[in-house]
Design a protein around this motif. Sequence first.
Motif, short mmCIF file in Angstrom:
data_model
loop_
_atom_site.label_atom_id
_atom_site.label_comp_id
_atom_site.label_asym_id
_atom_site.label_seq_id
_atom_site.Cartn_x
_atom_site.Cartn_y
_atom_site.Cartn_z
N GLU A 1 0.83 -1.21 0.00
CA GLU A 1 0.00 0.00 0.00
C GLU A 1 0.87 1.25 0.00
N THR B 1 2.41 16.34 -13.74
CA THR B 1 1.60 17.55 -13.64
C THR B 1 2.56 18.71 -13.90
N THR C 1 4.07 9.87 -9.78
CA THR C 1 3.48 10.08 -11.10
C THR C 1 2.82 11.45 -11.19
N ILE C 2 2.06 11.83 -10.18
CA ILE C 2 1.43 13.16 -10.17
C ILE C 2 2.49 14.25 -10.13
N SER C 3 3.50 14.07 -9.33
CA SER C 3 4.55 15.08 -9.18
C SER C 3 5.34 15.29 -10.47
N PHE D 1 11.24 3.75 -9.17
CA PHE D 1 10.18 3.92 -10.15
C PHE D 1 10.80 4.33 -11.48
N GLN E 1 4.04 5.64 -5.44
CA GLN E 1 4.03 5.61 -6.91
C GLN E 1 3.05 6.63 -7.48
N ARG E 2 1.85 6.71 -6.90
CA ARG E 2 0.87 7.71 -7.36
C ARG E 2 1.40 9.12 -7.15
N ALA E 3 2.00 9.37 -5.99
CA ALA E 3 2.55 10.69 -5.69
C ALA E 3 3.66 11.05 -6.67
N GLU F 1 3.98 1.55 -1.11
CA GLU F 1 4.62 1.67 -2.42
C GLU F 1 3.64 2.21 -3.46
N ALA F 2 2.40 1.73 -3.44
CA ALA F 2 1.39 2.21 -4.38
C ALA F 2 1.09 3.69 -4.15
N LEU F 3 1.02 4.09 -2.90
CA LEU F 3 0.77 5.49 -2.56
C LEU F 3 1.90 6.38 -3.05
#
Length: 134
Positions: free
Chosen positions: A8, A23, A18-20, A122, A14-16, A10-12
């Motif tokens: 969980e 965007t 990708t957004i960082s 990543f 990874q999302r952060a 690592e997934a969190l």
Amino acid sequence: MTTLTVDEREALIQRAVTISLLTWRRAEPSDKLDDDSREGWWGDSFPPVDNDRIGSRLWLLRRRSLTAQTLLDAQAYATEALQWIVDDKWANSVSVVATKTDLNSMRLVARFDESSSSPLRFTFDNIWQVINAV
């Protein structure tokens, strides 16, 4: 506060990440622009913390050739975009490496060191295509 499992967490992160990275952060006043657009997320106009901004300035590379200097700039922009993860103590450190994988392809690898687990890594193999799709 609920404790996250390793998967969980690592997934969190990874999302952060990708957004960082994907965007577009508003250009700095000192950045050279090739048009009038400074890009940027509208929410950065009213940050809850002074000078807190989301995203990266990787988009500034969109009309450049893929040279050694472009790779260095990509590393700097990505590191800048991910530094908040260290500042907010989600990780102890971040390092970014950008490499040219062929004539028109750039790989970006972000590595986060954490004291409680093995480093998180990543990889974005298509980052150059994403930058140039703007």
